[in-house]
Write an enzyme that holds these catalytic residues in place. Structure first.
Site, PDB file in Angstrom:
ATOM      1  N   HIS A 155     -39.735  56.381  14.703  1.00 52.75           N
ATOM      2  CA  HIS A 155     -39.340  56.318  13.292  1.00 52.75           C
ATOM      3  C   HIS A 155     -37.830  56.447  13.099  1.00 52.75           C
ATOM      4  CE1 HIS A 155     -43.415  56.043  11.941  1.00 52.75           C
ATOM      5  NE2 HIS A 155     -43.761  57.140  12.582  1.00 52.75           N
ATOM      6  N   ARG A 204     -38.889  60.175  22.143  1.00 55.89           N
ATOM      7  CA  ARG A 204     -40.198  59.802  21.622  1.00 55.89           C
ATOM      8  C   ARG A 204     -40.232  58.276  21.591  1.00 55.89           C
ATOM      9  NH1 ARG A 204     -43.386  60.663  16.205  1.00 55.89           N
ATOM     10  NH2 ARG A 204     -41.490  60.105  15.086  1.00 55.89           N
ATOM     11  N   GLU A 208     -52.385  62.918  16.513  1.00 57.76           N
ATOM     12  CA  GLU A 208     -52.098  62.621  15.102  1.00 57.76           C
ATOM     13  C   GLU A 208     -53.121  61.664  14.508  1.00 57.76           C
ATOM     14  OE1 GLU A 208     -48.027  61.260  14.796  1.00 57.76           O
ATOM     15  OE2 GLU A 208     -48.207  59.892  16.473  1.00 57.76           O
ATOM     16  N   ASP A 239     -48.871  62.226  10.223  1.00 56.30           N
ATOM     17  CA  ASP A 239     -49.954  61.281  10.506  1.00 56.30           C
ATOM     18  C   ASP A 239     -51.306  61.983  10.557  1.00 56.30           C
ATOM     19  OD1 ASP A 239     -49.052  58.541  10.740  1.00 56.30           O
ATOM     20  OD2 ASP A 239     -47.759  59.259  12.349  1.00 56.30           O
TER      21      ASP A 239
HETATM   22  C1  3PY Z   1     -45.768  62.955  12.322  1.00 53.55           C
HETATM   23  O1  3PY Z   1     -45.641  63.981  11.642  1.00 53.55           O
HETATM   24  O2  3PY Z   1     -46.718  62.164  12.227  1.00 53.55           O
HETATM   25  C2  3PY Z   1     -44.752  62.644  13.307  1.00 53.55           C
HETATM   26  O3  3PY Z   1     -44.908  61.705  14.053  1.00 53.55           O
HETATM   27  C3  3PY Z   1     -43.512  63.486  13.335  1.00 53.55           C
HETATM   28  O4  3PY Z   1     -42.404  62.715  13.588  1.00 53.55           O
HETATM   29 MG    MG Z   2     -46.490  60.419  13.517  1.00 52.79          MG
END
Ligand code: 3PY
Ligand code: MG
Length: 263
Positions: free
Chosen positions: A46, A71, A147, A173
């Site tokens: 992101h 990441r 996530e 997420d």
């Molecule tokens: C999330 O909170 O989904 C993340 O990937 C944090 O960057």
């Molecule tokens: Mg995420």
């Protein structure tokens, strides 16, 4: 090879405070690395960061006491191997939902016979030393992001993956998938239960538990809850928040205006 201090910190149950970079700049990466973080993560998912910027950011972090991590934007072996070659000392991989995906991720981080990482350590040799190829399998940190609901359902199988050091909750997420709304500090009962479950299963498997947070206080709360690895917000959030605080002070206002920075 240069040891990975994050592995020792986890063994000794010392908290790991991790910086998180979305701004594509070697200069801001260098600034972050000098602020006292244990590690700093270059966010290719992101963050607004391409490979050339990631390389200079990893170089910049390497000149500071912080351990450089990345990441990746997806579970892509080619990108994972390239970032390791560029000197990332650990990889955080988003959206790991099955044991098979966790296996694919870890394999990309490990040289044969443990995995299928291709040989060509490039900058990792310069940062790590010439015996990097011998010890990289032991030193490179691997964190799978939990996530999705499926990832939560398959948590035990994911944590069973050989060579996986731990998991990192993406709370935005995860809450989006569980509750229909993305919130890093969600208080929804289903989200609270999910976070506790991740902590409990990590303890049972002796694996590192990490989570993304949106402030220093939120990170402190997560450490008190039992997490080992936390991010006290990303660079964008911190920049926005520092600017709002300074502007409010300049205007003689007591509280900073609410503004938008980061997610
Ligand atoms: C999330 O909170 O989904 C993340 O990937 C944090 O960057
Ligand atoms: Mg995420």
């Amino acid at each position: 090879m240069r040891k990975n201090p994050l592995k020792a910190a986890f063994r000794e149950q010392q908290p790991i405070i991790n910086g998180w970079l979305a701004i594509p700049s070697g200069y801001s990466a260098e600034i972050a690395g000098h602020q006292g973080y244990d590690s700093v993560t270059v966010d290719m998912q992101h963050g607004m960061i391409d490979f050339a910027s990631a390389l200079s950011m990893l170089q910049a972090i390497s000149a500071t006491p912080a351990t450089p991590l990345a990441r990746v934007n997806t579970n892509d072996p080619a990108q994972i191997m390239r970032l390791l070659d560029a000197g990332a000392w650990g990889i955080i991989c988003p959206m790991i939902s099955t044991a098979g995906q966790a296996q694919q991720f870890v394999s990309a981080c490990r040289y044969p016979p443990l995995g299928n990482r291709s040989f060509g350590p490039a900058r990792a040799l310069l940062y790590g030393g010439k015996d990097y190829p011998q010890y990289a399998n032991e030193e490179i940190l691997t964190l799978a992001m939990i996530e999705t609901r499926e990832g939560l359902d398959n948590l035990d199988a994911i944590l069973d993956t050989n060579g996986l050091d731990g998991v990192f909750i993406g709370p935005n997420d995860l809450s989006l998938t569980l509750t229909g709304s993305a919130s890093a500090e969600s208080q929804h009962p289903e989200m609270l239960a999910a976070v506790e479950r991740v902590l409990d299963r990590c303890r049972a498997h002796n694996k590192l538990a990490g989570i993304f947070c949106t402030s220093g206080q939120a990170a402190a709360n997560r450490l008190a809850q039992g997490f080992h690895f936390v991010t006290p917000a990303n660079d964008v959030m911190q920049l926005g928040s520092a600017a709002r605080t300074a502007i409010a002070a300049a205007r003689g206002e007591t509280a900073p205006a609410t503004g938008t920075s980061g997610y």
